[in-house]
Enzyme design. Structure first.
Site, PDB file in Angstrom:
ATOM      1  N   GLU A 128       0.828  -1.210   0.000  1.00 25.79           N
ATOM      2  CA  GLU A 128       0.000   0.000   0.000  1.00 25.79           C
ATOM      3  C   GLU A 128       0.865   1.264   0.000  1.00 25.79           C
ATOM      4  O   GLU A 128       0.522   2.265  -0.603  1.00 25.79           O
ATOM      5  CB  GLU A 128      -0.940   0.020   1.211  1.00 25.79           C
ATOM      6  CG  GLU A 128      -2.000  -1.056   1.204  1.00 25.79           C
ATOM      7  CD  GLU A 128      -2.968  -0.898   0.047  1.00 25.79           C
ATOM      8  OE1 GLU A 128      -2.593  -1.225  -1.094  1.00 25.79           O
ATOM      9  OE2 GLU A 128      -4.103  -0.446   0.277  1.00 25.79           O
ATOM     10  N   THR A 181      -5.197   8.748  -5.536  1.00 32.83           N
ATOM     11  CA  THR A 181      -5.394   8.698  -4.083  1.00 32.83           C
ATOM     12  C   THR A 181      -4.694   9.884  -3.424  1.00 32.83           C
ATOM     13  O   THR A 181      -5.229  10.497  -2.492  1.00 32.83           O
ATOM     14  CB  THR A 181      -4.845   7.368  -3.514  1.00 32.83           C
ATOM     15  OG1 THR A 181      -5.477   6.302  -4.220  1.00 32.83           O
ATOM     16  CG2 THR A 181      -5.134   7.214  -2.039  1.00 32.83           C
TER      17      THR A 181
END
Ligand code: ADP
Length: 306
Positions: A128, A181
């Site tokens: 991530e 993001t």
């Protein structure tokens, strides 16, 4: 056993009121991966189908998560990974988390499960970090445990699995636009008023209680986000109309999936979730936004062998 094939679920992070701490796994949307033990040390991605993603292990979240595990493992060999990518990257339903989690779960399985689930979350979080610069766990944890997961604390990592009611279904609509993001994080405010915080933790507590008590009404009332949605929704075409259409069609609640652009709704029963899907779709057809729709039961077991 030297090889395993796994299904790695897509996940909805945040679930309205649980920014960065809550997530839930989907049962019928996810990637498939084959992981194989090999004598040569290292992680090697040998095949990627479905999407154009880097084969270099250092640039692929599955490779990075795999390296994190390998570094801590008492194992002299390495692994080969094949990915059948069914979740589009950047869709907001945990595309990167599915690959990282699937890789480390399968490796642990092939090594005879030396690591705990919390260890696996820590390894997958490195994937991530590569995808979004932030090592968050709100997609990785539900992909691994299934159901809902609450990240009660990041330091130390404390993950609380919460079983989803049997009749809970998710509808996810993905408008075909890209939101980075990092951009969707940058626009958020960094301070809150006490009044907003009170509303938010009331809802988060309500949602958890609703899940534990199978109280669908309470789940619905608690799916409110006073912090992130009012700001982020501006980036998503037709957000307010899609959300209203889903509620009018009988959804318990709706909001932004992860950092978007996907919008999710939760419903009681498959039929309702499908009705919600049709209502959401109709809005995008009317305003001319290309999209994909998924209807899925909540996943109760996380990554699994197929
Ligand atoms: P989502 O919002 O669906 O979770 P993310 O924004 O977290 O998607 O991750 C997508 C980013 O991660 C993209 O930049 C993509 O190129 C990168 N990436 C690297 N490896 C993978 C992988 N195996 N699966 C998905 N995305 C990957």
């Amino acid at each position: 056993m030297d090889e395993v094939k796994v299904f790695c679920p897509a996940t909805i992070a945040n679930v309205s009121c649980g920014f960065d701490v809550l997530g839930v796994a989907l049962d019928s949307v996810g990637d498939e991966m084959v992981v194989r033990k090999i004598p040569k040390k290292g992680v090697f991605i040998t095949k990627i189908e479905g999407q154009n993603l880097p084969l270099e292990a250092e640039k692929n979240v599955a490779g990075v998560a795999g390296f994190a595990l390998l570094e801590k493992a008492d194992y002299k060999g390495g692994f080969e990974i094949e990915i059948n990518k069914k979740i589009k990257p950047g869709s907001g339903i945990g595309s990167s988390a599915a690959s990282s989690t699937g890789a480390v779960w399968a490796m642990n399985h092939l090594l005879g499960n030396p690591f705990s689930k919390t260890d696996l979350v820590t390894f997958a979080m490195e994937g991530e970090r590569l995808a979004s610069d932030v090592a968050h766990a709100d997609n990785v944890a539900p992909a691994l445990f299934g159901n809902f997961t609450l990240v009660r604390s990041y330091t130390p990592l404390d993950i609380v699995p919460i079983k989803a009611p049997e009749e809970l279904f998710a509808t996810v609509i993905h408008p075909q636009i890209e939101i980075k993001t990092s951009d969707s994080r940058r626009i958020l405010k960094t301070t809150l008023t006490m009044q907003t915080a009170i509303k938010q933790w009331g809802n988060l507590g309500g949602l958890i209680a609703g899940l534990l008590q199978n109280d669908y009404e309470l789940i619905g009332r608690s799916l409110e986000d006073h912090i992130v949605e009012p700001i982020r929704s501006i980036l998503i075409p037709g957000f307010d109309r899609v959300k209203k259409a889903s509620l009018d069609a009988g959804a318990l609640g709706a909001g932004i999936s992860g950092s978007g652009p996907s919008i999710f709704a939760l419903s009681r029963g498959r039929q309702n979730a499908e009705k919600v899907a049709r209502a959401m779709k109709k809005v995008y057809e009317t305003i001319g936004v290309e999209h994909d729709v998924h209807v899925s039961k909540i996943n109760h077991e996380g990554v699994r062998i197929i």
